[in-house]
Design a protein around this motif. Structure first.
Motif, PDB file in Angstrom:
ATOM      1  N   UNK A   1       1.118  -1.788   0.487  1.00  0.00           N
ATOM      2  CA  UNK A   1      -0.392  -0.045   0.184  1.00  0.00           C
ATOM      3  C   UNK A   1       0.550   1.121   0.154  1.00  0.00           C
ATOM      4  N   UNK A   2       0.173   2.368  -0.159  1.00  0.00           N
ATOM      5  CA  UNK A   2       0.873   3.985  -0.674  1.00  0.00           C
ATOM      6  C   UNK A   2       1.071   4.217   0.704  1.00  0.00           C
ATOM      7  N   UNK A   3       0.615   3.821   2.114  1.00  0.00           N
ATOM      8  CA  UNK A   3       1.262   4.317   3.452  1.00  0.00           C
ATOM      9  C   UNK A   3       2.583   3.160   4.037  1.00  0.00           C
ATOM     10  N   UNK A   4       2.494   1.937   3.486  1.00  0.00           N
ATOM     11  CA  UNK A   4       3.629   1.465   3.497  1.00  0.00           C
ATOM     12  C   UNK A   4       5.623   1.566   2.663  1.00  0.00           C
ATOM     13  N   UNK A   5       4.887   1.151   2.079  1.00  0.00           N
ATOM     14  CA  UNK A   5       5.982   2.397   0.769  1.00  0.00           C
ATOM     15  C   UNK A   5       6.195   3.543   1.686  1.00  0.00           C
ATOM     16  N   UNK A   6       5.771   4.569   2.062  1.00  0.00           N
ATOM     17  CA  UNK A   6       6.079   6.265   2.279  1.00  0.00           C
ATOM     18  C   UNK A   6       6.038   5.512   3.716  1.00  0.00           C
ATOM     19  N   UNK A   7       6.181   4.634   4.499  1.00  0.00           N
ATOM     20  CA  UNK A   7       6.571   4.740   5.727  1.00  0.00           C
ATOM     21  C   UNK A   7       8.219   4.437   6.116  1.00  0.00           C
TER      22      UNK A   7
END
Lengths: 285, 266
Positions: free
Chosen positions: B8-14
């Motif tokens: 997910x986008x969230x995982x990628x940017x964290x």
């Protein structure tokens, strides 16, 4: 010398090596090193010939000269009676290193030789289909080499060499880098190809098991300079398979070859047993 | 990056790399902002971030930014195409054919230590200050890294592939075209990527010489009128455009060398 005289002299041999000597200079001041000395060989049509010898005895150099990749200092190589003066597609070569073009797919690798020779597209397509099938790579035709295992890349190499309609296959320790299991599979594959095509194979190896398993004839080279020490004719029955590898005849043949190789290295051996070995004949060259 | 496709986008940017990277950039902007707001600082010379954003909006609204960006991009693309194609052809020939090398190597090696910008005075005298002179500077800047890399790539072609092709019956010309060229592609790409960035550097310098448009012109012009905010906008756009061009070159390169298992990170 003219081609006619050659063909008269070498009428029976598919590939003949005559008085071949190779020297090169190395170091400072340059010292001349004789790698191969007065090699004479005759390889009959359809034979499977292995060349063995200590590392550094010049067996790869000899094979490269048979292919026309290197020119000898003296002597000559005759293919069907004509002198080999450079590479020719009739003399297919399989290298020890990974020589499959990594930027081409499997099928384009296999089609490379025919395309170089201007074979029409439909015929190329037939060749590719046939040889990919023959080495069991039909499912991987569109794959790039980096997606394949080492053994599969060797299969591509074999298919590429055979697809170019060679007359003689020259193989330079092609399976030396493979693990034991894969090596055995590749040896079976090479025997299948040899049997189905009937084409002459000259196979350089340092692996005694490999030489015994594959060959009709083993040429044993001595070292520095490389000379033909002995030519050992195998009497192991064909077809050869897993059973062959564990049979008594195989062990005896290997023992004979090992003894001959020790002699070629100039080492003392107890010759009694080997000399009695019944199913294999040794003739000194 | 294919391995991220399913995430997910969230995982990628964290990821730590992203978080720390953003913080690091924010810290630089924060320090600048603090300096700009200090009493005694002239807001005309050191504009605050909001003032810079406003200048950006104005430049976009008037269309100046677009006109200048397009003008610069056009020059860099034309210069790059000419310089890179010339370099690849000459570099490939010099690196592969012995006599081509004898002819071309001295020229390439003589040009090599001279920065492209050193030609500016000469180009102005010979060609004038029009569009051609700006493009010539970019061509020269792109040419050098491309030709050096192309030649190196052709020198490094593995002998085993050449031997294999020859035993398969390939002619000399076919070995050049189907073995040497493709196996040198990773080097070509490395050269082209360097070429993009050196070309872009030269672009700004070339536009500082009396250009009627372009990002270099924009920052120069704004500087003369003490419009520091506009100058900073121009610098930021130059940076973004350079990064974008590098990404384009990098992606194109990766697509062309997907067969290679060598990692080609910058």
């Amino acid at each position: 010398m003219n081609a006619r005289a050659d063909s008269v002299r070498a009428v029976s041999a598919k590939l003949a090596v005559r008085g071949l000597t190779h020297r090169y200079s190395m170091g400072t001041p340059p010292t001349e090193l004789t790698v191969l000395s007065r090699i004479d060989l005759e390889i009959a049509r359809g034979e499977f010939v292995c060349i063995i010898g200590e590392s550094g005895c010049g067996k790869s150099t000899l094979l490269r000269m048979m292919a026309g990749l290197l020119m000898p200092s003296e002597g000559e190589v005759l293919h069907d009676g004509t002198r080999v003066r450079g590479v020719r597609h009739e003399l297919g070569f399989v290298f020890q290193q990974d020589a499959v073009f990594p930027w081409l797919t499997v099928e384009k690798n296999v089609a490379y030789g025919p395309k170089s020779r201007g074979v029409p597209k439909a015929e190329r397509e037939r060749l590719v289909a046939h040889w990919c099938e023959a080495v069991g790579l039909t499912a991987f035709r569109k794959a790039f080499p980096k997606q394949l295992s080492g053994g599969m890349r060797k299969r591509v190499d074999l298919a590429r060499a055979y697809a170019n309609s060679p007359d003689v296959l020259l193989m330079d320790e092609p399976f030396a880098a493979l693990d034991v299991q894969t090596k055995a599979e590749m040896q079976d594959a090479v025997l299948d190809l040899w049997k189905s095509t009937g084409k002459t194979v000259v196979f350089v190896t340092h692996d005694l098991d490999e030489a015994v398993f594959l060959s009709d004839v083993v040429v044993v080279l001595s070292s520095r300079p490389g000379r033909v020490h002995a030519i050992v004719r195998s009497t192991l029955a064909r077809p050869r398979n897993g059973e062959t590898r564990v049979g008594d005849a195989f062990a005896v043949a290997k023992r004979t070859l090992w003894t001959t190789l020790q002699q070629a290295r100039g080492r003392a051996v107890a010759p009694a047993k080997a000399r009695q070995a019944p199913p294999t004949t040794t003739e000194r060259a | 990056m294919p391995s991220d496709a399913g995430r997910s986008v969230i995982v990628r940017f964290c990821r730590p790399a992203v978080i720390v990277g953003v913080l690091s950039l924010a810290a630089v902007i924060g320090v600048y902002w603090y300096m700009a707001l200090r009493p005694g600082t002239n807001p005309a010379l050191v504009p605050s971030p909001p003032a810079i954003l406003k200048a950006l909006r104005d430049e976009i609204a008037t269309g100046d930014l677009l006109v200048n960006t397009v003008a610069s991009l056009k020059r860099v693309v034309i210069g790059f195409c000419i310089g890179a194609s010339l370099a690849l052809v000459l570099g490939a020939l010099a690196g592969w054919f012995r006599y081509a090398g004898y002819v071309l190597n001295p020229i390439i090696d003589a040009l090599r230590p001279i920065p492209a910008l050193a030609y500016i005075p000469l180009v102005i005298v010979w060609v004038g200050i029009g569009e051609p002179s700006r493009i010539i500077i970019i061509v020269l800047a792109v040419f050098k890294p491309c030709v050096v890399n192309a030649r190196a790539g052709m020198n490094e072609v593995a002998q085993i592939y050449v031997d294999a092709a020859r035993t398969l019956g390939a002619s000399r010309w076919r070995v050049f075209a189907t073995v040497a060229l493709p196996s040198a592609v990773p080097y070509f790409i490395a050269g082209l990527r360097t070429g993009v960035s050196t070309g872009f550097l030269a672009l700004v310098a070339a536009e500082l010489i009396a250009a009627p448009s372009g990002l270099g012109f924009m920052i120069q012009n704004a500087g003369q009128y003490f419009r520091t905010d506009v100058t900073i906008v121009g610098i930021i756009v130059i940076g973004l455009l350079g990064a974008l061009l590098d990404q384009v070159a990098s992606r194109a390169g990766r697509a062309l060398t997907s067969w290679s298992d060598v990692r080609r990170e910058p």
